[in-house]
Design a protein around this motif. Structure first.
Motif, PDB file in Angstrom:
ATOM      1  N   LEU A  39     -40.129  -1.989  26.410  1.00 59.35           N
ATOM      2  CA  LEU A  39     -38.862  -2.331  25.766  1.00 59.35           C
ATOM      3  C   LEU A  39     -37.875  -2.897  26.774  1.00 59.35           C
ATOM      4  N   GLU A  40     -37.768  -2.266  27.951  1.00 61.30           N
ATOM      5  CA  GLU A  40     -36.863  -2.776  28.983  1.00 61.30           C
ATOM      6  C   GLU A  40     -37.242  -4.191  29.400  1.00 61.30           C
ATOM      7  N   ARG A  65     -32.865  -7.198  19.032  1.00 58.27           N
ATOM      8  CA  ARG A  65     -33.787  -7.642  17.968  1.00 58.27           C
ATOM      9  C   ARG A  65     -34.872  -8.566  18.513  1.00 58.27           C
ATOM     10  N   ARG A  66     -34.461  -9.459  19.400  1.00 60.48           N
ATOM     11  CA  ARG A  66     -35.450 -10.371  19.991  1.00 60.48           C
ATOM     12  C   ARG A  66     -36.469  -9.576  20.806  1.00 60.48           C
ATOM     13  N   ALA A  67     -36.003  -8.589  21.552  1.00 53.77           N
ATOM     14  CA  ALA A  67     -36.915  -7.753  22.344  1.00 53.77           C
ATOM     15  C   ALA A  67     -37.844  -6.971  21.428  1.00 53.77           C
ATOM     16  N   ALA A  73     -47.252  -3.166  17.812  1.00 54.02           N
ATOM     17  CA  ALA A  73     -47.075  -1.926  17.044  1.00 54.02           C
ATOM     18  C   ALA A  73     -47.155  -0.687  17.927  1.00 54.02           C
ATOM     19  N   ALA A  74     -48.071  -0.660  18.881  1.00 58.57           N
ATOM     20  CA  ALA A  74     -48.224   0.504  19.750  1.00 58.57           C
ATOM     21  C   ALA A  74     -46.994   0.677  20.641  1.00 58.57           C
ATOM     22  N   GLU A  75     -46.441  -0.421  21.138  1.00 53.12           N
ATOM     23  CA  GLU A  75     -45.250  -0.354  21.986  1.00 53.12           C
ATOM     24  C   GLU A  75     -44.012   0.036  21.185  1.00 53.12           C
ATOM     25  N   ARG A  76     -43.990  -0.311  19.914  1.00 54.61           N
ATOM     26  CA  ARG A  76     -42.815  -0.007  19.086  1.00 54.61           C
ATOM     27  C   ARG A  76     -42.637   1.487  18.866  1.00 54.61           C
ATOM     28  N   ASP A  77     -43.725   2.240  18.760  1.00 51.20           N
ATOM     29  CA  ASP A  77     -43.597   3.693  18.599  1.00 51.20           C
ATOM     30  C   ASP A  77     -42.880   4.308  19.795  1.00 51.20           C
ATOM     31  N   ALA A  78     -43.313   3.938  20.991  1.00 52.99           N
ATOM     32  CA  ALA A  78     -42.675   4.462  22.203  1.00 52.99           C
ATOM     33  C   ALA A  78     -41.253   3.919  22.340  1.00 52.99           C
ATOM     34  N   ALA A  79     -41.050   2.667  21.968  1.00 53.92           N
ATOM     35  CA  ALA A  79     -39.722   2.066  22.070  1.00 53.92           C
ATOM     36  C   ALA A  79     -38.739   2.735  21.120  1.00 53.92           C
TER      37      ALA A  79
END
Length: 152
Positions: A39-40, A65-67, A73-79
């Motif tokens: 995310l960073e 939003r762009r980030a 999908a896998a990164e979004r859970d942690a994000a």
């Protein structure tokens, strides 16, 4: 080239190698960089793009939003966990700051009144009054900034 020049060149060539080895041995270790989350990294990239396109005139949400759109999908859970953690911390910090500001409001009012009196105190007869006002102002300022006035 004289013998002396040749000897000097040989000595300095040897010293140069020794200095390079010593410099390498004494060089500080490179600082460890903290590991960035996906995310960073996506956020920094989005901010760079938006800054290139718009200068500093973009809303932080646009970069967020762009980030977010860049993450799989896998990164979004942690994000999402990361976002919720940071948001909860910001809310807690903000409420603590608001409480402190409200708690200190009466002190600021009293301090401003004393400062106004100090500005009005003039002349020889007001000297003792100014000294007392200055002690009171110091005590109030100490309480605002976390110091400890001795009350003198």
């Amino acid at each position: 080239m004289s013998d002396l020049d040749a000897k000097f060149d040989a000595i300095t060539a040897n010293l140069a190698g020794e200095f390079e080895a010593l410099d390498a041995e004494l060089a500080p270790e490179p600082a460890e960089q903290p590991e960035r989350t996906p995310l960073e990294l996506a956020l920094y990239q989005a901010q760079d793009e938006l800054t290139a396109d718009w200068g500093d005139g973009f809303a932080p949400e646009a970069a967020g939003r762009r980030a977010w759109d860049r993450l799989d999908a896998a990164e979004r859970d942690a994000a999402l966990d990361e976002l919720l953690y940071v948001y909860a911390g910001a809310i807690e910090h903000d409420s603590a700051e608001r409480e402190r500001y409200a708690r200190e409001a009466p002190i600021r009012v009293e301090l401003n009144a004393l400062l106004a009196l100090l500005r009005q105190a003039r002349g020889w007869r007001a000297m003792w009054r100014r000294a007392r006002l200055q002690r009171q102002i110091a005590a109030l300022a100490d309480s605002l900034i976390g110091g400890a006035s001795d009350g003198r």
